[in-house]
Design a protein around this motif. Structure first.
Motif, PDB file in Angstrom:
ATOM      1  N   ASP A  56       0.780  -1.194   0.016  1.00 55.00           N
ATOM      2  CA  ASP A  56       0.003   0.060  -0.003  1.00 55.00           C
ATOM      3  C   ASP A  56       0.826   1.340  -0.132  1.00 55.00           C
ATOM      4  O   ASP A  56       0.684   2.198  -0.604  1.00 55.00           O
ATOM      5  CB  ASP A  56      -0.998  -0.088   1.113  1.00 55.00           C
ATOM      6  N   ILE A  57       1.974   1.108   0.591  1.00 53.25           N
ATOM      7  CA  ILE A  57       2.953   2.049   0.863  1.00 53.25           C
ATOM      8  C   ILE A  57       4.365   1.679   0.675  1.00 53.25           C
ATOM      9  O   ILE A  57       4.681   0.566   1.252  1.00 53.25           O
ATOM     10  CB  ILE A  57       2.798   3.147   2.193  1.00 53.25           C
ATOM     11  N   ALA A  58       5.125   2.315  -0.207  1.00 55.34           N
ATOM     12  CA  ALA A  58       6.509   1.787  -0.154  1.00 55.34           C
ATOM     13  C   ALA A  58       7.609   2.886   0.037  1.00 55.34           C
ATOM     14  O   ALA A  58       7.362   4.301  -0.646  1.00 55.34           O
ATOM     15  CB  ALA A  58       6.764   1.095  -1.740  1.00 55.34           C
ATOM     16  N   CYS A  59       8.647   2.733   0.542  1.00 59.34           N
ATOM     17  CA  CYS A  59       9.641   3.887   0.617  1.00 59.34           C
ATOM     18  C   CYS A  59      10.926   3.219  -0.005  1.00 59.34           C
ATOM     19  O   CYS A  59      11.485   2.449  -0.047  1.00 59.34           O
ATOM     20  CB  CYS A  59      10.106   3.816   2.398  1.00 59.34           C
ATOM     21  N   TYR A  60      11.541   4.324  -0.734  1.00 56.52           N
ATOM     22  CA  TYR A  60      12.582   4.058  -1.431  1.00 56.52           C
ATOM     23  C   TYR A  60      13.835   5.425  -1.167  1.00 56.52           C
ATOM     24  O   TYR A  60      13.074   6.534  -1.123  1.00 56.52           O
ATOM     25  CB  TYR A  60      12.435   3.945  -3.219  1.00 56.52           C
ATOM     26  N   PRO A  80      21.334  12.904  -2.160  1.00 59.29           N
ATOM     27  CA  PRO A  80      20.214  12.393  -1.025  1.00 59.29           C
ATOM     28  C   PRO A  80      19.066  12.863  -1.736  1.00 59.29           C
ATOM     29  O   PRO A  80      18.743  13.886  -2.146  1.00 59.29           O
ATOM     30  CB  PRO A  80      20.483  13.234   0.144  1.00 59.29           C
ATOM     31  N   LEU A  81      18.174  11.686  -1.763  1.00 61.54           N
ATOM     32  CA  LEU A  81      16.817  11.898  -2.514  1.00 61.54           C
ATOM     33  C   LEU A  81      15.837  10.719  -1.878  1.00 61.54           C
ATOM     34  O   LEU A  81      16.481   9.677  -1.884  1.00 61.54           O
ATOM     35  CB  LEU A  81      16.717  12.061  -3.836  1.00 61.54           C
ATOM     36  N   ALA A  82      14.750  10.811  -1.499  1.00 64.54           N
ATOM     37  CA  ALA A  82      13.901   9.838  -1.209  1.00 64.54           C
ATOM     38  C   ALA A  82      12.523   9.886  -1.499  1.00 64.54           C
ATOM     39  O   ALA A  82      12.133  11.229  -2.135  1.00 64.54           O
ATOM     40  CB  ALA A  82      13.676   9.512   0.572  1.00 64.54           C
ATOM     41  N   VAL A  83      11.833   8.994  -1.881  1.00 60.20           N
ATOM     42  CA  VAL A  83      10.367   8.943  -2.010  1.00 60.20           C
ATOM     43  C   VAL A  83       9.327   7.840  -1.283  1.00 60.20           C
ATOM     44  O   VAL A  83      10.022   6.953  -0.890  1.00 60.20           O
ATOM     45  CB  VAL A  83      10.005   8.744  -3.549  1.00 60.20           C
ATOM     46  N   THR A  84       8.191   8.480  -0.929  1.00 57.96           N
ATOM     47  CA  THR A  84       7.144   7.228  -0.517  1.00 57.96           C
ATOM     48  C   THR A  84       6.122   7.414  -1.496  1.00 57.96           C
ATOM     49  O   THR A  84       5.593   8.398  -1.770  1.00 57.96           O
ATOM     50  CB  THR A  84       6.801   8.077   0.768  1.00 57.96           C
ATOM     51  N   LEU A  85       6.103   6.122  -1.803  1.00 52.57           N
ATOM     52  CA  LEU A  85       4.853   5.893  -2.943  1.00 52.57           C
ATOM     53  C   LEU A  85       3.479   5.465  -2.030  1.00 52.57           C
ATOM     54  O   LEU A  85       3.654   4.410  -1.163  1.00 52.57           O
ATOM     55  CB  LEU A  85       5.079   4.900  -3.869  1.00 52.57           C
ATOM     56  N   CYS A  86       2.295   5.517  -2.534  1.00 54.12           N
ATOM     57  CA  CYS A  86       1.089   5.297  -2.071  1.00 54.12           C
ATOM     58  C   CYS A  86       0.066   4.738  -2.986  1.00 54.12           C
ATOM     59  O   CYS A  86       0.325   5.183  -4.285  1.00 54.12           O
ATOM     60  CB  CYS A  86       0.532   6.054  -1.056  1.00 54.12           C
ATOM     61  N   ASN A  87      -0.755   3.874  -2.675  1.00 56.15           N
ATOM     62  CA  ASN A  87      -2.059   3.659  -3.556  1.00 56.15           C
ATOM     63  C   ASN A  87      -3.008   4.827  -3.735  1.00 56.15           C
ATOM     64  O   ASN A  87      -2.961   6.020  -2.762  1.00 56.15           O
ATOM     65  CB  ASN A  87      -2.569   2.521  -3.165  1.00 56.15           C
ATOM     66  N   HIS A  88      -3.896   4.819  -4.555  1.00 57.65           N
ATOM     67  CA  HIS A  88      -4.750   5.938  -4.699  1.00 57.65           C
ATOM     68  C   HIS A  88      -5.703   6.016  -3.722  1.00 57.65           C
ATOM     69  O   HIS A  88      -6.076   7.383  -3.347  1.00 57.65           O
ATOM     70  CB  HIS A  88      -5.637   5.700  -6.006  1.00 57.65           C
ATOM     71  N   ALA A  89      -6.061   5.150  -2.943  1.00 60.07           N
ATOM     72  CA  ALA A  89      -6.822   5.280  -1.928  1.00 60.07           C
ATOM     73  C   ALA A  89      -6.570   6.005  -0.755  1.00 60.07           C
ATOM     74  O   ALA A  89      -6.997   7.066  -0.036  1.00 60.07           O
ATOM     75  CB  ALA A  89      -7.396   3.882  -1.327  1.00 60.07           C
ATOM     76  N   ILE A  90      -5.178   6.020  -0.518  1.00 61.05           N
ATOM     77  CA  ILE A  90      -4.501   6.912   0.678  1.00 61.05           C
ATOM     78  C   ILE A  90      -4.366   8.229   0.215  1.00 61.05           C
ATOM     79  O   ILE A  90      -4.626   9.372   0.826  1.00 61.05           O
ATOM     80  CB  ILE A  90      -3.154   6.242   0.910  1.00 61.05           C
ATOM     81  N   PHE A  91      -4.098   8.398  -1.077  1.00 59.60           N
ATOM     82  CA  PHE A  91      -4.120   9.810  -1.697  1.00 59.60           C
ATOM     83  C   PHE A  91      -5.247  10.424  -1.685  1.00 59.60           C
ATOM     84  O   PHE A  91      -5.678  11.442  -1.118  1.00 59.60           O
ATOM     85  CB  PHE A  91      -3.397   9.844  -3.142  1.00 59.60           C
ATOM     86  N   GLU A  92      -6.449   9.743  -1.862  1.00 58.35           N
ATOM     87  CA  GLU A  92      -7.733  10.333  -2.163  1.00 58.35           C
ATOM     88  C   GLU A  92      -8.365  10.740  -0.665  1.00 58.35           C
ATOM     89  O   GLU A  92      -9.084  11.581  -0.659  1.00 58.35           O
ATOM     90  CB  GLU A  92      -8.766   9.259  -2.794  1.00 58.35           C
TER      91      GLU A  92
END
Length: 421
Positions: free
Chosen positions: A257-261, A271-283
């Motif tokens: 549902d959420i991924a950290c890279y 240095p750079l990072a991202v957190t990806l999430c599914n659409h429901a969490i964004f919505e």
């Protein structure tokens, strides 16, 4: 009384009373670091697990130079820029399906903080206030307050215990004890209705390079789905080819549902990072009600130069020969590790992708084992950068490492252990 260091710099994870002098490095190229005194050092741990294709990779360096001449920094609230858009689009092409939105930050720990806040904000905004987080024994997710709270408690964070929030812990799925982990996770999910479970997929890094099967990862994800618990994959270390696939979750066919890279996101250059999430969490955070805004930022969110480096890195990962290189390093690592297969000085020889680890029989096991600093000091005299986790020695090199380099690294391990013991 301690010896006075010559520099005013306070270095990370360093006891200056025991190591007052630092080794000056003036240049990096490929798998090597060059010291001020002219020595060439093999970087056997990818400079804290960040360097993937090699130091100062020409394509990444060129992208950084070109971007620095166009746009160096931009407030990312209310604005955007091409490098960030390229990185976001590129990530969604490469990452597991279902991840739909990209939030930028600047380090692995902050990407975890973002993930935890996303999870809690999601449940608050949908009117189902869940607040508990589930973690795995021996895990490590960073050194900020939230990241420490979801990591193992011990010497790393004992002084900061009053600041940390309470979590539920499932045991590490050691060989033969996998079902106990799954049963514990199911029971916690049933009893406590937690918001999220955060885990390092396949390999627990700072916890001692502990490895568990993809089937366990897959079943943990299934349990979380069954109970509506958000599954957070912390791939800060395990991502970017380390476990043999681009991301570790691929081996379990898991879409978190959420991924950290972070770390290898820029190839290790910036240095750079991202957190990806599914659409429901964004919505759940998207509303004309401004109180549902996701309240998180850092001054350098999606810095254009760092994003340019990441975009160049993603382009490299689209080349088939780069992925083939991972398999080559993994095979070479397995060959080198085999020299210690029947060596009574070691136990629990293990490999996951390009990562190998083995435990040295020591009178005092654990991170504070006295043998760790002694080994590290000996490796330095042999021009090999290895930094044991206490009695655990691990090798995690850049992917441009050669078979000859690996032979030197493992010969150094052999010699160092003989010397220290």
């Amino acid at each position: 009384m301690t010896r006075q260091a010559t520099s005013p710099i306070w270095h990370p994870f360093t006891q200056h009373a025991l190591q007052p002098e630092m080794l000056p490095i003036v240049r990096g190229e490929g798998a090597y670091l060059y010291a001020a005194d002219g020595r060439r050092i093999i970087d056997a741990i990818a400079s804290w697990w960040v360097v993937t294709h090699g130091h100062c990779h020409p394509a990444i360096v060129q992208a950084i130079q070109a971007q620095a001449e166009r746009l160096d920094q931009l407030i990312f609230a209310g604005h955007t820029h091409e490098p960030a858009e390229q990185v976001a689009a590129g990530l969604l092409e490469l990452t597991p399906p279902g991840l739909a939105h990209v939030f930028f930050s600047d380090s692995g720990a902050t990407s975890v903080e973002v993930a935890l806040k996303m999870a809690l904000g999601y449940f608050k905004n949908i009117g189902e206030p869940r607040t508990r987080i589930v973690v795995m024994q021996h895990s490590y997710h960073g050194d900020t307050i939230g990241a420490m709270s979801v990591g193992a408690r011990g010497v790393f964070n004992a002084a900061y215990e009053p600041l940390l929030f309470d979590v539920s812990v499932v045991p590490f799925p050691a060989e033969g004890q996998e079902q106990a982990t799954l049963d514990a996770l199911a029971e916690i999910c049933r009893r406590d209705r937690p918001a999220a479970f955060i885990v390092e997929p396949l390999v627990l890094g700072a916890g001692g390079m502990l490895i568990y099967p993809a089937a366990v990862l897959r079943e943990m994800h299934r349990i979380c789905q069954a109970f509506g618990v958000l599954f957070i994959a912390d791939e800060v270390m395990t991502g970017w080819g380390r476990t043999g696939t681009l991301f570790a979750c691929e081996q379990a066919d898991v879409a978190p549902d959420i991924a950290c890279y972070a770390k290898g996101l820029t190839g290790g250059a910036l240095p750079l990072a991202v957190t990806l999430c599914n659409h429901a969490i964004f919505e759940a955070h998207c509303s004309i009600d401004r109180t549902r805004t996701f309240f998180h930022s850092s001054s350098y969110t999606a810095n254009p130069i760092a994003c340019a480096a990441a975009s160049a890195n993603l382009a490299l990962w689209r080349r088939p020969e780069v992925r083939a290189q991972i398999a080559g390093v993994a095979d070479a690592q397995e060959r080198c590790l085999a020299r210690f297969r029947y060596d009574e000085r070691f136990s629990d020889l293990r490999r996951c992708g390009t990562i190998t680890a083995l435990d040295l029989h020591a009178d005092e096991p654990g991170y504070l084992a006295d043998v760790g600093p002694k080994l590290q000091a000996f490796f330095r005299t042999g021009n090999v950068l290895l930094r044991p986790l206490g009695h655990t020695i691990y090798v995690m090199p850049p992917y441009c490492v050669t078979s000859d380099d690996l032979d030197v690294i493992y010969a150094a391990i052999d010699e160092a252990v003989d010397h220290v013991l």
